[in-house]
Design an enzyme around this catalytic site. Structure first.
Site, short mmCIF file in Angstrom:
data_model
loop_
_atom_site.label_atom_id
_atom_site.label_comp_id
_atom_site.label_asym_id
_atom_site.label_seq_id
_atom_site.Cartn_x
_atom_site.Cartn_y
_atom_site.Cartn_z
CG HIS B 212 -0.36 0.46 2.51
ND1 HIS B 212 0.03 -0.70 3.14
CD2 HIS B 212 -0.16 1.24 3.18
CE1 HIS B 212 0.61 -0.19 4.24
NE2 HIS B 212 0.31 1.11 4.32
CG HIS B 285 5.81 -1.04 3.46
ND1 HIS B 285 5.00 -1.40 2.49
CD2 HIS B 285 5.32 -1.13 4.79
CE1 HIS B 285 3.79 -1.98 3.30
NE2 HIS B 285 4.22 -1.68 4.47
#
Lengths: 370, 547
Positions: B212, B285
């Site tokens: 995300h 990430h």
């Protein structure tokens, strides 16, 4: 906008100094840093004091969403005067805990022959290296405005207008379609022209695209026999733009057009699959927008119809008439006029679909003018 | 209405001329783990916001699948999940629920309770999906969101395939896509197993591995900054850049507390214990952020071209030997300290409290947990552009504040002219891109103080998304869900990227596994990590940025 500093009339040569002074005064009162935030020069042209007042009421919200140096012009050619006068104000809103985001507005007024001096004042007050948007906030279609529009738009990357409520729709559409060719194709400068009415139709176009998708309603597009569009007062060009968009995407050629002023416009088209009829009908009252689109076509190989309705201004709903299928809905976010304008100001992309639709809209207009 | 069995032409002439990414296609979104934490906090609120924004397809519905978190079968599953969704939206959505928007959202939200391993339940899911297709006019197109722990991914996809719920990649009328959440595996081998399991049911083109972070505006803006501005790219190399720091700091720990009462309100121990910061943040990430900072200009924005460029960076990461791990990787674990103005316990006591609240014994491996809640490391991208430029990465929980950024520190100017005094060296130019909380970027430059003398002072030029553009940025999940519905895989991870990232990280994990230290370096809650992390960067004559 939490704070507003305004001025009396100032000479044009003092405008920048006055803006600085007001910005500093905001800093002094709030004990925080006043930061100038600008995404563009926003030049707004109004033809009367009344329309300028209406626009000025929108500006604070517009610059919240699209921070800009605003040059609000009032040009009244029929008035008397020889000077361009200026008033300035700086608006500030909190941006984080220790900062104010400031936006500047300069109000320039001119009447009579002085209207032609407005472009000079604008040139001197624009900030370099920022995009320039010209918002043509007049009920007169831009191509009918003469050289003033040309002068004001020479530095603009976007010319934004609103075809809502044009007094002579067919004439306005025909002239604007030709003008668009010049604006976007012309002098080597990159420029785009945008109609707020087209933007208002975004959700209608989205729902129409989805309900007519071949995977959802196979064969529907190829069997359309009639399209009926109902609109509220002053929204005939919105309905017109839906027709021209459908015609341009689906290869419909207009055969004839007929207008009953204030009541109905009807066109006959030839489509690849056969003839079809389009009727645009004016409702006596209600919101100024398209209210309903009904498409007669074959569904599941039987005669049927898709009916799309603007429910309550918040949602568009499509139903397959005569079936118990759940309605298809698209939420229409509650856009105020200011949000619509601010979004358009930030959207500088050319839209070939709009251009192609307007080319067809011109043919539709011609069929009525002939 | 009935959907024809024969393939039909998929062209929609009305959509021609509109960018593909703006065209989410009609589908049913099926959320596995639909009653779980991710769905409650993020996914259901994201779908609500997309609906309010009017960007969802008109032919769309959501079906949640999984066992209810309450442990009891609800008498009316659809109403149950609607209640749960409304609660999540009320708490976490950027827009609160309003009656008319809620009704439109809720009417298209359904729930099928069932175990991920129960083949009969997949039959019920299939029946529900067919009914929903019929009701909403969806042409059998599906997006499966696997919001489940990695061990459940293989059974979910194999049951989906066996139940006939996966269409072929080249099916012309109805698509099937699957979204796989992180973590994808625990190491290279287990990641490959997950990838293989998904491969057995879904083609690579149908698979969307989500990270995300890649949906955040600043992360996407990094590409724009680099490749839409001509001044940066000529400087973006070892000749001009001294080093890069990537920080992902969280002020939260593994347990959430009610700010008023101090009572625990939730815990991620079940997920986090044994996983740790390296797997949770660095492998995905942070390495993805690194890729966007360090990638070569792609020749186009086509999904595979961009992903090729990112994978190129991962392939250039200098592998770590055991000696390297000891020297340039620091891990830590938080101990009791202060956070947001009150005392908070150590990680280990939160783990103990978690099991005790569930009246379960603490697993042997967790009694003296060595799970890393902090990691700092230095790495190199061994290619022409980045030769010799260190990248410092740090991430941790219970740090003083929530702050994520990428900072590019440029080389100092020569020690002549304004930088001639070695006692007071000029601060170097730093370009910093804030990922959260206030998305934006800033640049620190040297400026002359007003006055007759030449006195130089660092000033900061700021750009802030919210103040400059007015509009609130959508949540990353909103953007990414739309991308999947539109079939745009640019911001999702390809299998080679996942494997290459694990290939880099796994030697570190193996080294830690072999070391079997009794206690990790500790840091107090509310500090910037263990002192070893400072030593790591100070040994190179540099310092961590103060955020």
């Amino acid at each position: 906008m939490s704070t507003l500093a305004t001025s009396e009339f100032v000479p044009l040569s003092e405008v920048e100094r006055e803006l600085r002074r007001q910005r500093q005064s905001l800093q002094g009162t709030e004990q925080v840093a006043a930061q100038l935030v600008r995404m563009s020069n926003l030049v707004i042209f109004c033809q009367s004091q009344e329309s300028a007042q209406a626009v000025a009421a929108l500006v604070p919200e517009v610059v919240t969403a699209h921070p800009a140096r605003v040059l609000l012009l009032i040009g009244e050619p029929s008035g008397e005067g020889s000077e361009v006068t200026a008033q300035v104000c700086v608006r500030a809103r909190p941006a984080g805990s220790h900062q104010l985001a400031c936006a500047e507005q300069v109000l320039l007024r001119a009447a009579g022959a002085a209207v032609n001096r407005l472009p000079f004042a604008v040139r001197s007050l624009m900030i370099g290296d920022l995009p320039t948007n010209l918002w043509w906030a007049s009920s007169q279609p831009p191509p009918l405005a003469g050289p003033l529009l040309y002068d004001l738009s020479e530095q603009a990357q976007q010319i934004m207008y609103d075809s809502m409520g044009w007094p002579e729709p067919a004439r306005g559409v025909a002239a604007t379609a030709s003008w668009l060719e010049q604006v976007e194709g012309g002098d080597g400068c990159w420029r785009v022209a945008s109609d707020l009415n087209w933007r208002r139709l975004k959700y209608w176009r989205r729902l129409l695209t989805q309900v007519l998708d071949p995977t959802s309603t196979p064969g529907a597009v190829e069997s359309i026999t009639e399209v009926q569009i109902e609109h509220g007062p002053h929204a005939v060009i919105q309905a017109w733009e839906i027709v021209s968009w459908l015609a341009s995407r689906l290869d419909w050629s207009v055969e004839t057009g007929r207008v009953e002023p204030g009541r109905e416009i009807a066109w006959r088209f030839t489509a690849p699959h056969g003839d079809l009829r389009v009727r645009v009908q004016r409702l006596e009252q209600g919101p100024t927008e398209v209210r309903r689109v009904r498409i007669a076509c074959r569904l599941d190989d039987k005669p049927g119809a898709l009916s799309l309705v603007a429910d309550d201004g918040r949602r568009l709903t499509g139903v397959l008439e005569g079936t118990d299928a759940a309605p298809r809905t698209v939420t229409v976010p509650p856009h105020t006029a200011t949000e619509l304008i601010a979004r358009q100001l930030s959207d500088r992309q050319r839209d070939p679909v709009f251009r192609e639709s307007m080319a067809v809209a011109q043919v539709l207009a011609q069929s009525l003018l002939d | 209405m009935a959907i024809p069995a024969q393939p039909v032409r998929k062209d929609n002439r009305l959509s021609q001329g509109t960018h593909k990414s703006l065209l989410p296609q009609p589908c049913v979104l099926v959320i596995f783990g639909g009653d779980g934490d991710l769905s409650w906090r993020k996914l259901l609120p994201a779908i609500y916001n997309l609906n309010v924004a009017g960007v969802l397809p008109s032919h769309f519905a959501v079906v949640c699948y999984g066992l209810p978190s309450s442990g009891e079968a609800p008498s009316n599953p659809d109403e149950y999940i609607r209640g749960r969704a409304r609660d999540g939206i009320t708490r976490f959505s950027r827009q609160p629920p309003t009656d008319d928007n809620w009704d439109d959202y809720a009417r298209a939200l359904f729930y099928v309770p069932g175990s991920f391993n129960d083949s009969r339940a997949y039959g019920q899911l299939k029946a529900k999906l067919e009914a929903v297709d019929q009701q909403f006019g969806v042409p059998h197109s599906r997006v499966y969101y696997l919001a489940v722990p990695p061990q459940f991914v293989p059974p979910c996809v194999s049951h989906l395939r066996d139940a006939g719920l996966v269409s072929a990649a080249d099916e012309p009328t109805a698509f099937t896509r699957v979204i796989v959440e992180k973590p994808i595996g625990r190491d290279l081998e287990s990641a490959r197993e997950v990838i293989r399991a998904v491969d057995q049911a879904f083609a690579e083109g149908q698979t969307y591995r989500i990270d995300h972070y890649l949906g955040k505006e600043t992360v996407q803006n990094l590409l724009v900054l680099r490749f839409a501005n001509s001044i940066f790219e000529p400087l973006w190399n070892e000749k001009h850049i001294d080093h890069v720091q990537i920080t992902v700091a969280e002020d939260e720990g593994i347990t959430q507390y009610d700010p008023a009462t101090g009572e625990p309100t939730g815990s991620r121990v079940g997920y986090y214990e044994g996983v740790g910061a390296l797997r949770d943040m660095v492998q995905n990430h942070m390495l993805q952020l690194l890729c966007i900072v360090a990638m070569e200009p792609p020749s186009s924005l086509a999904p595979d071209i961009v992903r090729d460029a990112k994978s190129g960076v991962l392939r250039c990461l200098r592998p770590m030997t055991r000696a390297d791990v000891k020297q340039v990787v620091v891990r830590g674990q938080y101990i009791e300290g202060e956070a947001q103005g009150r005392r908070v316990p150590s990680y280990r006591s939160e783990v103990r409290d978690f099991y005790s609240s569930r009246k379960q014994p603490v697993p042997a491996a967790s009694v003296h947990s060595n799970t890393d809640t902090f990691v700092a490391l230095r790495l190199f991208v061994d290619n022409w552009r980045w030769a010799g430029v260190p990248f410092y990465l740090r991430t941790g929980k219970r740090l003083p504040k929530r702050a994520s950024e990428v900072a590019i520190q440029f080389k100092s100017v020569p020690q002549v002219l304004f930088n001639a005094n070695p006692e007071v060296p000029l601060e170097p130019t730093v370009l910093s891109l804030r990922v959260q909380p206030e998305e934006g970027l800033s640049m620190r430059i040297a400026s002359k103080l007003p006055g007759p003398k030449v006195r130089i002072y660092p000033v900061k030029m700021e750009f802030n998304y919210s103040s400059s553009f007015g509009d609130a940025s959508p949540e990353a999940y909103e953007r990414l869900l739309l991308d999947v519905m539109a079939g745009d895989a640019t911001l999702f991870l390809r299998r080679d990227a996942v494997e290459t990232a694990w290939r880099f990280v796994t030697p570190i994990l193996e080294c830690w596994e072999q070391e079997r230290v009794l206690n990790l370096p500790e840091y107090q809650c509310g500090t910037w990590g263990p002192v070893e992390a400072d030593r790591l960067i100070e040994a190179d004559g540099r310092r961590w940025r103060s955020l």
